[in-house]
Design a protein around this motif. Structure first.
Motif, PDB file in Angstrom:
ATOM      1  N   ALA A   1      -5.310  72.896  50.057  1.00 17.30           N
ATOM      2  CA  ALA A   1      -3.877  72.585  49.982  1.00 17.30           C
ATOM      3  C   ALA A   1      -3.170  73.487  48.969  1.00 17.30           C
ATOM      4  N   TRP A   2      -3.932  73.956  47.955  1.00 16.92           N
ATOM      5  CA  TRP A   2      -3.272  74.721  46.873  1.00 16.92           C
ATOM      6  C   TRP A   2      -2.551  75.954  47.414  1.00 16.92           C
ATOM      7  N   ILE A   3      -3.052  76.519  48.492  1.00 13.74           N
ATOM      8  CA  ILE A   3      -2.493  77.804  48.953  1.00 13.74           C
ATOM      9  C   ILE A   3      -1.063  77.649  49.441  1.00 13.74           C
TER      10      ILE A   3
ATOM     11  N   GLY B   1       0.593  81.475  49.652  1.00 11.59           N
ATOM     12  CA  GLY B   1       0.574  81.450  51.126  1.00 11.59           C
ATOM     13  C   GLY B   1      -0.045  82.736  51.666  1.00 11.59           C
ATOM     14  N   VAL B   2       0.638  83.334  52.647  1.00 13.39           N
ATOM     15  CA  VAL B   2       0.070  84.517  53.323  1.00 13.39           C
ATOM     16  C   VAL B   2      -0.086  85.719  52.383  1.00 13.39           C
ATOM     17  N   PHE B   3       0.593  85.669  51.238  1.00 14.31           N
ATOM     18  CA  PHE B   3       0.408  86.762  50.269  1.00 14.31           C
ATOM     19  C   PHE B   3      -0.940  86.662  49.562  1.00 14.31           C
ATOM     20  N   ASP B   4      -1.646  85.531  49.732  1.00 21.85           N
ATOM     21  CA  ASP B   4      -2.981  85.450  49.123  1.00 21.85           C
ATOM     22  C   ASP B   4      -3.915  86.477  49.756  1.00 21.85           C
ATOM     23  N   PRO B   5      -3.990  86.574  51.093  1.00 20.32           N
ATOM     24  CA  PRO B   5      -4.686  87.735  51.668  1.00 20.32           C
ATOM     25  C   PRO B   5      -3.843  89.006  51.653  1.00 20.32           C
ATOM     26  N   GLY B   6      -2.509  88.862  51.873  1.00 18.31           N
ATOM     27  CA  GLY B   6      -1.651  90.053  51.926  1.00 18.31           C
ATOM     28  C   GLY B   6      -1.698  90.883  50.656  1.00 18.31           C
ATOM     29  N   ILE B   7      -1.902  90.238  49.525  1.00 19.24           N
ATOM     30  CA  ILE B   7      -1.953  90.981  48.257  1.00 19.24           C
ATOM     31  C   ILE B   7      -3.141  91.940  48.231  1.00 19.24           C
ATOM     32  N   ASN B   8      -4.144  91.667  49.050  1.00 25.39           N
ATOM     33  CA  ASN B   8      -5.284  92.601  49.145  1.00 25.39           C
ATOM     34  C   ASN B   8      -4.826  93.927  49.750  1.00 25.39           C
ATOM     35  N   ALA B   9      -4.006  93.843  50.792  1.00 27.13           N
ATOM     36  CA  ALA B   9      -3.476  95.077  51.396  1.00 27.13           C
ATOM     37  C   ALA B   9      -2.619  95.835  50.398  1.00 27.13           C
ATOM     38  N   LEU B  10      -1.832  95.089  49.622  1.00 23.08           N
ATOM     39  CA  LEU B  10      -0.984  95.724  48.608  1.00 23.08           C
ATOM     40  C   LEU B  10      -1.840  96.344  47.505  1.00 23.08           C
TER      41      LEU B  10
ATOM     42  N   PRO C   1       0.309 107.733  45.692  1.00 24.20           N
ATOM     43  CA  PRO C   1       0.465 108.381  44.376  1.00 24.20           C
ATOM     44  C   PRO C   1       1.621 107.846  43.532  1.00 24.20           C
ATOM     45  N   LEU C   2       2.687 107.346  44.191  1.00 24.95           N
ATOM     46  CA  LEU C   2       3.855 106.907  43.423  1.00 24.95           C
ATOM     47  C   LEU C   2       3.986 105.390  43.461  1.00 24.95           C
ATOM     48  N   SER C   3       4.641 104.844  42.453  1.00 25.88           N
ATOM     49  CA  SER C   3       4.849 103.409  42.365  1.00 25.88           C
ATOM     50  C   SER C   3       5.698 102.911  43.545  1.00 25.88           C
ATOM     51  N   LEU C   4       5.247 101.846  44.187  1.00 25.99           N
ATOM     52  CA  LEU C   4       5.995 101.283  45.310  1.00 25.99           C
ATOM     53  C   LEU C   4       6.989 100.252  44.797  1.00 25.99           C
ATOM     54  N   PHE C   5       8.086 100.078  45.580  1.00 24.27           N
ATOM     55  CA  PHE C   5       8.992  98.965  45.294  1.00 24.27           C
ATOM     56  C   PHE C   5       9.421  98.334  46.620  1.00 24.27           C
ATOM     57  N   VAL C   6       9.788  97.061  46.545  1.00 21.18           N
ATOM     58  CA  VAL C   6      10.184  96.305  47.737  1.00 21.18           C
ATOM     59  C   VAL C   6      11.668  96.542  48.002  1.00 21.18           C
ATOM     60  N   GLU C   7      12.002  96.940  49.233  1.00 16.80           N
ATOM     61  CA  GLU C   7      13.422  97.104  49.625  1.00 16.80           C
ATOM     62  C   GLU C   7      13.952  95.826  50.282  1.00 16.80           C
ATOM     63  N   SER C   8      13.129  95.224  51.112  1.00 20.36           N
ATOM     64  CA  SER C   8      13.560  93.970  51.761  1.00 20.36           C
ATOM     65  C   SER C   8      12.318  93.231  52.236  1.00 20.36           C
ATOM     66  N   ALA C   9      12.491  91.915  52.478  1.00 14.92           N
ATOM     67  CA  ALA C   9      11.362  91.123  52.979  1.00 14.92           C
ATOM     68  C   ALA C   9      11.921  89.928  53.746  1.00 14.92           C
ATOM     69  N   GLU C  10      11.166  89.495  54.751  1.00 14.60           N
ATOM     70  CA  GLU C  10      11.497  88.231  55.433  1.00 14.60           C
ATOM     71  C   GLU C  10      10.271  87.329  55.306  1.00 14.60           C
ATOM     72  N   LEU C  11      10.462  86.161  54.747  1.00 15.74           N
ATOM     73  CA  LEU C  11       9.360  85.223  54.531  1.00 15.74           C
ATOM     74  C   LEU C  11       9.526  84.055  55.493  1.00 15.74           C
ATOM     75  N   ARG C  12       8.521  83.789  56.288  1.00  8.64           N
ATOM     76  CA  ARG C  12       8.600  82.694  57.262  1.00  8.64           C
ATOM     77  C   ARG C  12       7.788  81.517  56.711  1.00  8.64           C
ATOM     78  N   VAL C  13       8.512  80.454  56.372  1.00  7.29           N
ATOM     79  CA  VAL C  13       7.920  79.351  55.618  1.00  7.29           C
ATOM     80  C   VAL C  13       7.860  78.093  56.482  1.00  7.29           C
ATOM     81  N   PRO C  14       6.678  77.521  56.712  1.00  4.24           N
ATOM     82  CA  PRO C  14       6.596  76.262  57.453  1.00  4.24           C
ATOM     83  C   PRO C  14       7.387  75.183  56.728  1.00  4.24           C
TER      84      PRO C  14
ATOM     85  N   GLN D   1       5.403  75.153  50.754  1.00  2.00           N
ATOM     86  CA  GLN D   1       6.212  75.802  49.711  1.00  2.00           C
ATOM     87  C   GLN D   1       6.005  77.316  49.707  1.00  2.00           C
ATOM     88  N   SER D   2       5.071  77.824  50.524  1.00  2.00           N
ATOM     89  CA  SER D   2       4.817  79.271  50.523  1.00  2.00           C
ATOM     90  C   SER D   2       4.734  79.742  51.974  1.00  2.00           C
ATOM     91  N   PRO D   3       4.977  81.045  52.209  1.00  2.00           N
ATOM     92  CA  PRO D   3       5.106  81.551  53.580  1.00  2.00           C
ATOM     93  C   PRO D   3       3.790  81.635  54.346  1.00  2.00           C
TER      94      PRO D   3
END
Ligand SMILES: NC(=O)C1=CN([C@@H]2O[C@H](COP(=O)(O)OP(=O)(O)OC[C@H]3O[C@@H](n4cnc5c(N)ncnc54)[C@H](O)[C@@H]3O)[C@@H](O)[C@H]2O)C=CC1
Ligand SMILES: O=C1O[C@@H]([C@H](O)CO)[C@H](O)[C@H]1O
Length: 308
Positions: A156-158, A165-174, A182-195, A199-201
């Motif tokens: 349930a904690w996830i 939520g899905v960033f628990d595995p997704g953070i592995n890809a990141l 080589p260069l620092s990444l930054f987020v331009e936009s995101a869509e989070l689909r939350v049941p 409380q998390s996507p």
């Protein structure tokens, strides 16, 4: 040479699946005690809490943390205050601020710390990094899709605040992308689909870039079914690199490449051993920063409830 006496906190799925087998296969470590709130670990002394382990347990030199991210900060702080080296599962904490505080406390204590971004140790990652080092990047497509019911049954904690939520595995890809690019990444936009009962996507689409306007897209899905898709495709002027199976497979222009034969967690513990020997630490915050920024700028779309 005396083995590093290791305690482990949180004897759950990943501890059983990966940590304990990797520890037992590395003679530089000896697992001597576990603190957990679930089933005990056979063959070592078990305790209900880290405090009890530290106070009444056998002497330990280092502690591995395999608890959920919520509450982990206080536990790692407790081990650091006792002068222990720490290996911390991903994500290192429930917030970026907590993780930053741990970086400072590791330095103040003069011990070794490792944020164990385990996917960075997948067999194809270093060969991929070497190939990319001399190429001209054009775009990156990340598809990271798996079944939460398979990898986090009954957890349930996830779905609670701090569980990602899905960033628990997704953070592995990141963690792979920030290691390869080589260069620092930054987020331009995101869509989070939350049941609407979470409380998390459960899914997310993220658009990222870097100072040279590299186009980096990521699709994360936690309700994908049993045929996982863990792939990163990097298009370059000189050809296309593709990592599959979470980084275990590497191909360039469709041709499979030779990769390391060492498993992720064997490499994680070998790295931890090296850090302790070198009185060094490896505490990268980049993957967690990208998740935090995705939550900052992400639009929310409510989707149907999730039931385990
Ligand atoms: N499940 C998976 O496939 C993977 C999980 N991870 C990461 O590992 C961490 C744990 O995940 P899982 O093992 O799946 O979770 P889990 O829920 O199976 O295990 C967590 C364990 O921590 C124990 N625990 C919780 N609070 C505690 C406390 N205060 N003191 C002592 N023990 C405590 C629980 O009793 C449980 O045994 C997460 O950060 C996750 O992102 C990493 C790689 C893969
Ligand atoms: O770190 C993690 O890995 C996945 C799964 O074990 C393989 O991708 C899991 O959802 C996540 O906690």
């Amino acid at each position: 040479m005396q083995p590093i006496r290791l305690g482990l906190v949180g004897y759950g799925k990943i501890a059983q699946d990966q940590h304990v087998p990797a520890i037992n296969a590395n003679p530089a470590f000896q697992l001597v005690a576990v603190a957990t709130q679930g089933q005990p670990c056979a063959g070592v002394e078990n305790f209900q809490s880290l405090g009890e382990l530290l106070e009444n347990g056998p002497p330990v030199d280092a502690i591995a943390f395999c608890t959920p991210p919520q509450g982990r900060f206080a536990l790692v702080q407790q081990a650091l205050a006792a002068g222990k080296h720490v290996l911390v599962e991903k994500p290192p904490c429930a917030t970026l601020g907590e993780a930053m505080a741990l970086v400072n406390q590791v330095a103040e204590q003069g011990v070794s710390g490792l944020f164990a971004w385990h996917s960075r140790y997948a067999p194809g990652i270093e060969a991929a990094r070497d190939w990319l080092a001399t190429r001209t990047l054009q775009s990156v497509q990340i598809d990271w899709k798996e079944d939460v019911r398979k990898w986090h049954p009954g957890q349930a904690w996830i779905w609670q605040p701090g569980g990602l939520g899905v960033f628990d595995p997704g953070i592995n890809a990141l963690s792979i992308a920030t290691h390869l690019l080589p260069l620092s990444l930054f987020v331009e936009s995101a869509e989070l689909r939350v049941p609407d009962n979470c409380q998390s996507p459960i899914a997310a689409s993220i658009k990222m870039s870097d100072a040279r306007h590299l186009d980096v897209r990521a699709e994360f899905d936690f309700d994908h079914g049993h045929d996982e898709l863990w792939s990163i495709e990097i298009r370059c002027a000189e050809g296309t690199l593709r990592l599959d199976n979470g980084g275990a497979l590497l191909s360039i222009d469709g041709v499979r490449q030779a990769v390391s034969e060492e498993g992720e967690y064997a490499a994680v513990y070998r790295h931890f051993q090296q850090l302790i020997g070198d009185k060094a630490s490896d505490l990268d915050l980049q993957p967690l920063r990208l998740v935090a920024d995705s939550f900052f700028v992400g639009s929310r779309a409510l989707v149907e409830p999730f039931y385990d």
